[in-house]
Motif scaffolding. Structure first.
Motif, PDB file in Angstrom:
ATOM      1  N   GLN A 177      28.945  46.499  43.315  1.00  0.00           N
ATOM      2  CA  GLN A 177      28.671  45.329  42.221  1.00  0.00           C
ATOM      3  C   GLN A 177      29.782  44.776  42.197  1.00  0.00           C
ATOM      4  OE1 GLN A 177      25.860  44.451  42.088  1.00  0.00           O
ATOM      5  NE2 GLN A 177      26.401  43.471  39.633  1.00  0.00           N
ATOM      6  N   PRO A 178      29.978  43.950  42.032  1.00  0.00           N
ATOM      7  CA  PRO A 178      31.633  43.800  40.653  1.00  0.00           C
ATOM      8  C   PRO A 178      31.150  43.838  39.326  1.00  0.00           C
ATOM      9  CG  PRO A 178      29.491  42.028  41.628  1.00  0.00           C
ATOM     10  CD  PRO A 178      28.849  42.566  42.496  1.00  0.00           C
ATOM     11  N   THR A 179      32.224  44.466  39.248  1.00  0.00           N
ATOM     12  CA  THR A 179      32.632  44.598  37.735  1.00  0.00           C
ATOM     13  C   THR A 179      33.203  43.013  37.146  1.00  0.00           C
ATOM     14  OG1 THR A 179      33.938  45.836  37.687  1.00  0.00           O
ATOM     15  CG2 THR A 179      32.142  46.517  37.678  1.00  0.00           C
ATOM     16  N   ALA A 180      33.821  42.916  35.671  1.00  0.00           N
ATOM     17  CA  ALA A 180      34.440  42.473  35.430  1.00  0.00           C
ATOM     18  C   ALA A 180      36.170  42.323  35.345  1.00  0.00           C
ATOM     19  CB  ALA A 180      34.744  41.994  33.724  1.00  0.00           C
ATOM     20  N   ASP A 181      35.685  43.759  35.676  1.00  0.00           N
ATOM     21  CA  ASP A 181      37.353  44.259  35.751  1.00  0.00           C
ATOM     22  C   ASP A 181      37.637  43.542  37.341  1.00  0.00           C
ATOM     23  OD1 ASP A 181      37.757  44.896  33.298  1.00  0.00           O
ATOM     24  OD2 ASP A 181      37.139  47.082  33.433  1.00  0.00           O
ATOM     25  N   THR A 182      36.666  44.019  38.296  1.00  0.00           N
ATOM     26  CA  THR A 182      37.155  44.249  39.828  1.00  0.00           C
ATOM     27  C   THR A 182      37.355  42.131  40.019  1.00  0.00           C
ATOM     28  OG1 THR A 182      34.577  44.158  40.652  1.00  0.00           O
ATOM     29  CG2 THR A 182      36.100  46.058  40.486  1.00  0.00           C
ATOM     30  N   VAL A 183      36.625  41.404  38.960  1.00  0.00           N
ATOM     31  CA  VAL A 183      36.395  40.344  39.397  1.00  0.00           C
ATOM     32  C   VAL A 183      37.967  39.939  38.954  1.00  0.00           C
ATOM     33  CG1 VAL A 183      35.423  37.864  39.235  1.00  0.00           C
ATOM     34  CG2 VAL A 183      34.423  40.007  39.557  1.00  0.00           C
ATOM     35  N   LEU A 184      38.095  40.308  37.398  1.00  0.00           N
ATOM     36  CA  LEU A 184      39.347  39.847  36.923  1.00  0.00           C
ATOM     37  C   LEU A 184      40.570  40.007  37.672  1.00  0.00           C
ATOM     38  CD1 LEU A 184      41.188  38.699  34.625  1.00  0.00           C
ATOM     39  CD2 LEU A 184      40.935  40.920  33.862  1.00  0.00           C
ATOM     40  N   ALA A 185      40.602  41.610  38.526  1.00  0.00           N
ATOM     41  CA  ALA A 185      41.885  41.639  39.789  1.00  0.00           C
ATOM     42  C   ALA A 185      41.341  40.715  40.496  1.00  0.00           C
ATOM     43  CB  ALA A 185      41.303  43.113  39.540  1.00  0.00           C
ATOM     44  N   ASP A 186      40.672  39.794  40.934  1.00  0.00           N
ATOM     45  CA  ASP A 186      40.673  39.937  42.745  1.00  0.00           C
ATOM     46  C   ASP A 186      40.879  38.102  42.087  1.00  0.00           C
ATOM     47  OD1 ASP A 186      39.685  41.752  43.862  1.00  0.00           O
ATOM     48  OD2 ASP A 186      37.594  40.475  43.652  1.00  0.00           O
ATOM     49  N   VAL A 187      40.530  38.124  40.624  1.00  0.00           N
ATOM     50  CA  VAL A 187      41.232  36.204  40.218  1.00  0.00           C
ATOM     51  C   VAL A 187      42.557  36.087  39.762  1.00  0.00           C
ATOM     52  CG1 VAL A 187      40.469  34.858  38.365  1.00  0.00           C
ATOM     53  CG2 VAL A 187      38.632  35.403  39.874  1.00  0.00           C
ATOM     54  N   THR A 188      42.640  37.519  39.178  1.00  0.00           N
ATOM     55  CA  THR A 188      44.186  37.319  38.661  1.00  0.00           C
ATOM     56  C   THR A 188      45.254  36.889  40.064  1.00  0.00           C
ATOM     57  OG1 THR A 188      43.979  38.672  36.970  1.00  0.00           O
ATOM     58  CG2 THR A 188      45.938  38.754  37.794  1.00  0.00           C
ATOM     59  N   GLY A 236      44.874  37.381  31.444  1.00  0.00           N
ATOM     60  CA  GLY A 236      44.203  38.434  31.276  1.00  0.00           C
ATOM     61  C   GLY A 236      42.895  37.544  31.308  1.00  0.00           C
ATOM     62  N   MET A 237      41.414  37.685  30.147  1.00  0.00           N
ATOM     63  CA  MET A 237      40.172  36.933  30.051  1.00  0.00           C
ATOM     64  C   MET A 237      40.952  36.237  29.122  1.00  0.00           C
ATOM     65  SD  MET A 237      38.703  38.262  32.073  1.00  0.00           S
ATOM     66  CE  MET A 237      36.622  38.621  31.285  1.00  0.00           C
ATOM     67  N   SER A 238      41.546  35.766  27.845  1.00  0.00           N
ATOM     68  CA  SER A 238      42.222  34.775  27.840  1.00  0.00           C
ATOM     69  C   SER A 238      43.056  34.072  27.461  1.00  0.00           C
ATOM     70  CB  SER A 238      42.192  35.511  25.399  1.00  0.00           C
ATOM     71  OG  SER A 238      43.616  36.444  25.846  1.00  0.00           O
ATOM     72  N   THR A 271      39.017  29.271  30.433  1.00  0.00           N
ATOM     73  CA  THR A 271      39.813  30.262  30.413  1.00  0.00           C
ATOM     74  C   THR A 271      39.368  31.998  31.676  1.00  0.00           C
ATOM     75  OG1 THR A 271      38.221  31.809  29.239  1.00  0.00           O
ATOM     76  CG2 THR A 271      39.859  30.908  27.611  1.00  0.00           C
ATOM     77  N   VAL A 272      40.362  32.035  32.222  1.00  0.00           N
ATOM     78  CA  VAL A 272      40.343  33.237  32.865  1.00  0.00           C
ATOM     79  C   VAL A 272      39.228  33.874  32.522  1.00  0.00           C
ATOM     80  CG1 VAL A 272      41.257  35.651  34.287  1.00  0.00           C
ATOM     81  CG2 VAL A 272      42.686  33.230  33.300  1.00  0.00           C
ATOM     82  N   GLY A 273      39.071  34.325  31.640  1.00  0.00           N
ATOM     83  CA  GLY A 273      37.817  34.843  31.527  1.00  0.00           C
ATOM     84  C   GLY A 273      36.788  34.362  31.711  1.00  0.00           C
ATOM     85  N   ARG A 274      36.339  33.215  31.146  1.00  0.00           N
ATOM     86  CA  ARG A 274      34.428  32.221  31.775  1.00  0.00           C
ATOM     87  C   ARG A 274      34.808  31.699  32.882  1.00  0.00           C
ATOM     88  NH1 ARG A 274      33.016  26.082  29.236  1.00  0.00           N
ATOM     89  NH2 ARG A 274      31.003  26.105  30.276  1.00  0.00           N
ATOM     90  N   LEU A 275      35.808  32.218  34.217  1.00  0.00           N
ATOM     91  CA  LEU A 275      35.951  31.911  35.031  1.00  0.00           C
ATOM     92  C   LEU A 275      35.359  33.305  35.407  1.00  0.00           C
ATOM     93  CD1 LEU A 275      36.094  30.528  37.819  1.00  0.00           C
ATOM     94  CD2 LEU A 275      38.836  31.149  38.260  1.00  0.00           C
TER      95      LEU A 275
END
Length: 106
Positions: free
Chosen positions: A10-21, A39-41, A88-92
């Motif tokens: 199950q994707p979490t914001a943290d794992t998706v953030l790591a992928d997107v980063t 970061g998210m902002s 923002t990265v967070g919205r994506l």
């Protein structure tokens, strides 16, 4: 889904953030900016100074990683110009996580 691959967790914001980063670092590496803090902002326009061609590259990386459930062009098409400028990265990340979560219920 490829039967040889395990079902993704199950994707979490943290794992998706790591992928997107990671994807953004790949895009930014062309400019030698792959060490910028993300970061998210972080905004795509003001902070990362991405051009439209960079978003096309990012869209390809997202589709390669997540499949057609994550469609950056469709996501952006639903926005006003000002929203795209302030994206923002967070919205994506929220969009990607939501798209993946919706895909799991099918």
């Amino acid at each position: 889904m490829n039967p040889t691959q395990p079902a993704p967790a199950q994707p979490t914001a943290d794992t998706v953030l790591a992928d997107v980063t990671g994807m953004l670092r790949t895009v930014l590496a062309e400019y030698g900016d792959d060490d910028v803090e993300i970061g998210m902002s972080t905004t795509f326009n003001r902070d990362l100074e991405l051009e439209s061609i960079d978003l096309v590259t990012l869209a390809g990386l997202l589709e390669e990683r997540y499949g057609q459930r994550v469609n950056l062009a469709e996501f952006l098409a639903g926005m006003e110009f000002d929203e795209i400028i302030e994206l923002t990265v967070g919205r994506l990340v929220a969009y990607v996580a939501g798209s993946l979560d919706a895909g799991r219920t099918v």
